[in-house]
Design a protein around this motif. Structure first.
Motif, PDB file in Angstrom:
ATOM      1  N   SER A   1       2.013  -1.801  11.714  1.00  0.00           N
ATOM      2  CA  SER A   1       3.222  -2.312  11.837  1.00  0.00           C
ATOM      3  C   SER A   1       4.272  -1.264  12.480  1.00  0.00           C
ATOM      4  CB  SER A   1       3.942  -2.943  10.630  1.00  0.00           C
ATOM      5  OG  SER A   1       3.035  -3.648   9.623  1.00  0.00           O
ATOM      6  N   SER A   2       3.865  -0.098  12.214  1.00  0.00           N
ATOM      7  CA  SER A   2       4.713   1.025  12.906  1.00  0.00           C
ATOM      8  C   SER A   2       4.360   1.082  14.445  1.00  0.00           C
ATOM      9  CB  SER A   2       4.163   2.340  12.380  1.00  0.00           C
ATOM     10  OG  SER A   2       4.581   2.369  10.922  1.00  0.00           O
TER      11      SER A   2
ATOM     12  N   PRO B   1      -5.156  -1.464  -2.939  1.00  0.00           N
ATOM     13  CA  PRO B   1      -3.922  -1.175  -2.349  1.00  0.00           C
ATOM     14  C   PRO B   1      -4.189  -0.428  -1.029  1.00  0.00           C
ATOM     15  CG  PRO B   1      -4.220   0.238  -4.044  1.00  0.00           C
ATOM     16  CD  PRO B   1      -5.341  -0.853  -4.132  1.00  0.00           C
ATOM     17  N   VAL B   2      -5.551  -0.270  -0.490  1.00  0.00           N
ATOM     18  CA  VAL B   2      -5.600   0.413   0.631  1.00  0.00           C
ATOM     19  C   VAL B   2      -5.080  -0.255   1.854  1.00  0.00           C
ATOM     20  CG1 VAL B   2      -7.992  -0.569   1.190  1.00  0.00           C
ATOM     21  CG2 VAL B   2      -7.412   1.753   2.040  1.00  0.00           C
ATOM     22  N   GLN B   3      -4.699  -1.730   1.639  1.00  0.00           N
ATOM     23  CA  GLN B   3      -4.147  -2.213   2.775  1.00  0.00           C
ATOM     24  C   GLN B   3      -2.934  -1.686   3.321  1.00  0.00           C
ATOM     25  OE1 GLN B   3      -4.987  -6.814   1.942  1.00  0.00           O
ATOM     26  NE2 GLN B   3      -5.449  -5.928  -0.032  1.00  0.00           N
ATOM     27  N   ILE B   4      -2.143  -1.205   2.177  1.00  0.00           N
ATOM     28  CA  ILE B   4      -0.774  -0.877   2.389  1.00  0.00           C
ATOM     29  C   ILE B   4      -0.620   0.191   3.717  1.00  0.00           C
ATOM     30  CG2 ILE B   4       1.396   0.115   1.311  1.00  0.00           C
ATOM     31  CD1 ILE B   4       0.742  -1.189  -1.116  1.00  0.00           C
ATOM     32  N   PRO B   5      -1.202   1.353   3.356  1.00  0.00           N
ATOM     33  CA  PRO B   5      -1.347   2.314   4.456  1.00  0.00           C
ATOM     34  C   PRO B   5      -1.727   1.567   5.848  1.00  0.00           C
ATOM     35  CG  PRO B   5      -2.746   2.960   3.079  1.00  0.00           C
ATOM     36  CD  PRO B   5      -2.094   1.724   2.034  1.00  0.00           C
TER      37      PRO B   5
ATOM     38  N   VAL C   1       1.532  -6.774   3.007  1.00  0.00           N
ATOM     39  CA  VAL C   1       2.193  -6.803   4.232  1.00  0.00           C
ATOM     40  C   VAL C   1       3.807  -6.556   4.111  1.00  0.00           C
ATOM     41  CG1 VAL C   1       2.716  -7.858   6.554  1.00  0.00           C
ATOM     42  CG2 VAL C   1       0.215  -7.728   5.577  1.00  0.00           C
ATOM     43  N   ARG C   2       4.035  -7.392   3.244  1.00  0.00           N
ATOM     44  CA  ARG C   2       5.652  -7.497   3.124  1.00  0.00           C
ATOM     45  C   ARG C   2       6.080  -6.219   2.327  1.00  0.00           C
ATOM     46  NH1 ARG C   2       9.176 -10.862   5.749  1.00  0.00           N
ATOM     47  NH2 ARG C   2       8.206 -12.848   5.843  1.00  0.00           N
ATOM     48  N   ILE C   3       5.371  -5.778   1.505  1.00  0.00           N
ATOM     49  CA  ILE C   3       5.759  -4.172   0.784  1.00  0.00           C
ATOM     50  C   ILE C   3       5.945  -3.059   1.998  1.00  0.00           C
ATOM     51  CG2 ILE C   3       4.844  -2.850  -0.640  1.00  0.00           C
ATOM     52  CD1 ILE C   3       3.681  -4.748  -2.447  1.00  0.00           C
TER      53      ILE C   3
ATOM     54  N   ARG D   1      -1.934   9.895   1.993  1.00  0.00           N
ATOM     55  CA  ARG D   1      -2.347   9.085   3.006  1.00  0.00           C
ATOM     56  C   ARG D   1      -1.011   8.354   3.820  1.00  0.00           C
ATOM     57  NH1 ARG D   1      -6.559   7.071  -0.372  1.00  0.00           N
ATOM     58  NH2 ARG D   1      -5.554   4.955   0.061  1.00  0.00           N
ATOM     59  N   LEU D   2      -0.224   7.970   2.893  1.00  0.00           N
ATOM     60  CA  LEU D   2       1.072   7.541   3.104  1.00  0.00           C
ATOM     61  C   LEU D   2       1.977   8.304   3.964  1.00  0.00           C
ATOM     62  CD1 LEU D   2       1.782   5.524   0.070  1.00  0.00           C
ATOM     63  CD2 LEU D   2       1.170   4.648   2.373  1.00  0.00           C
TER      64      LEU D   2
END
Length: 236
Positions: free
Chosen positions: A135-136, A125-129, A56-58, A214-215
């Motif tokens: 958050s956006s 790492p699918v949590q990042i997108p 989440v921080r990333i 995806r990003l």
């Protein structure tokens, strides 16, 4: 203070609902509770939550860092596919054994369950997108602000939601297995199916829509949500 409470609740609710669909982490937490102890399952949940906070921080730091290091996340996605296939095979193999108490390769070791939860969550790492998009959206409706206080409250809410979701599987799953008198063999078959399905989904995702694509899609959505401030809020 009221604004902080809303940010906390938003992070908690999104994280809790995101933890409910059947997946490798919540099913593993349930398996640990059933085959080992609830305490070890709780320690596993803490490891999962810690890594989610890091991701989440990333995502809050910005898309530039993620895209600059997307080759690392792409490699992790492939590693996840291989790991899920190994774990699925191990679960089916264990279910075929006559020993009722036999564990699959995931649990048949002395690794501290905190580190197990941490490592399993880290290679996903699918949590990042996922968190970048949410958050956006929270930025776009001005619920989340680019301040240390807001970020800390937001991540604390996310950690709480993740743990609550895993607690539901830990206690609810253990109760259901005991209620239905499900044997270890059937449990291992069920876990193997979850890992196999997860491997197939992950493989399709990696081949058809890599992390970078995806990003970039997420960035486009972010700009459409709030073209003047949402994306810029994530700049390092």
């Amino acid at each position: 203070m009221f604004s902080g409470a809303k940010i906390f609740l938003a992070g908690m609710i999104i994280s809790f609902l995101g933890s409910l669909p059947l997946g490798t982490l919540n099913i593993t937490a349930m398996q640990i509770a059933v085959q080992e102890t609830v305490r070890k399952a709780l320690v596993f949940a803490l490891g999962v939550a810690l890594v989610e906070l890091i991701y989440v921080r990333i995502s809050l730091k910005g898309i530039d860092f993620i895209l600059a290091n997307q080759h690392i996340f792409h490699a992790l996605e492939w590693a996840t596919v291989v790991l899920f296939l190994v774990l699925a095979t191990s679960s089916f193999y264990t279910a075929a054994k006559p020993a009722a108490k036999q564990k699959n390769i995931l649990l048949n070791n002395s690794l501290n369950r905190f580190w197990l939860g941490l490592s399993m969550s880290a290679i996903n790492p699918v949590q990042i997108p996922f968190w970048f998009l949410w958050s956006s959206y929270l930025f776009s409706i001005q619920l989340l602000q680019s301040t240390s206080f807001a970020f800390n409250v937001y991540t604390l809410g996310i950690a709480t939601g993740t743990i609550l979701g895993l607690l539901l599987f830990i206690y609810g799953g253990k109760w259901l297995v005991n209620r239905l008198h499900t044997g270890q063999k059937l449990l291992n078959i069920f876990v193997g199916i979850v890992f196999l399905v997860s491997a197939v989904i992950q493989l399709v995702r990696v081949i058809s829509k890599p992390m970078e694509k995806r990003l970039k899609t997420t960035v486009i959505r972010t700009v459409h949500l709030h073209p003047h401030s949402a994306y810029s809020a994530f700049r390092p």
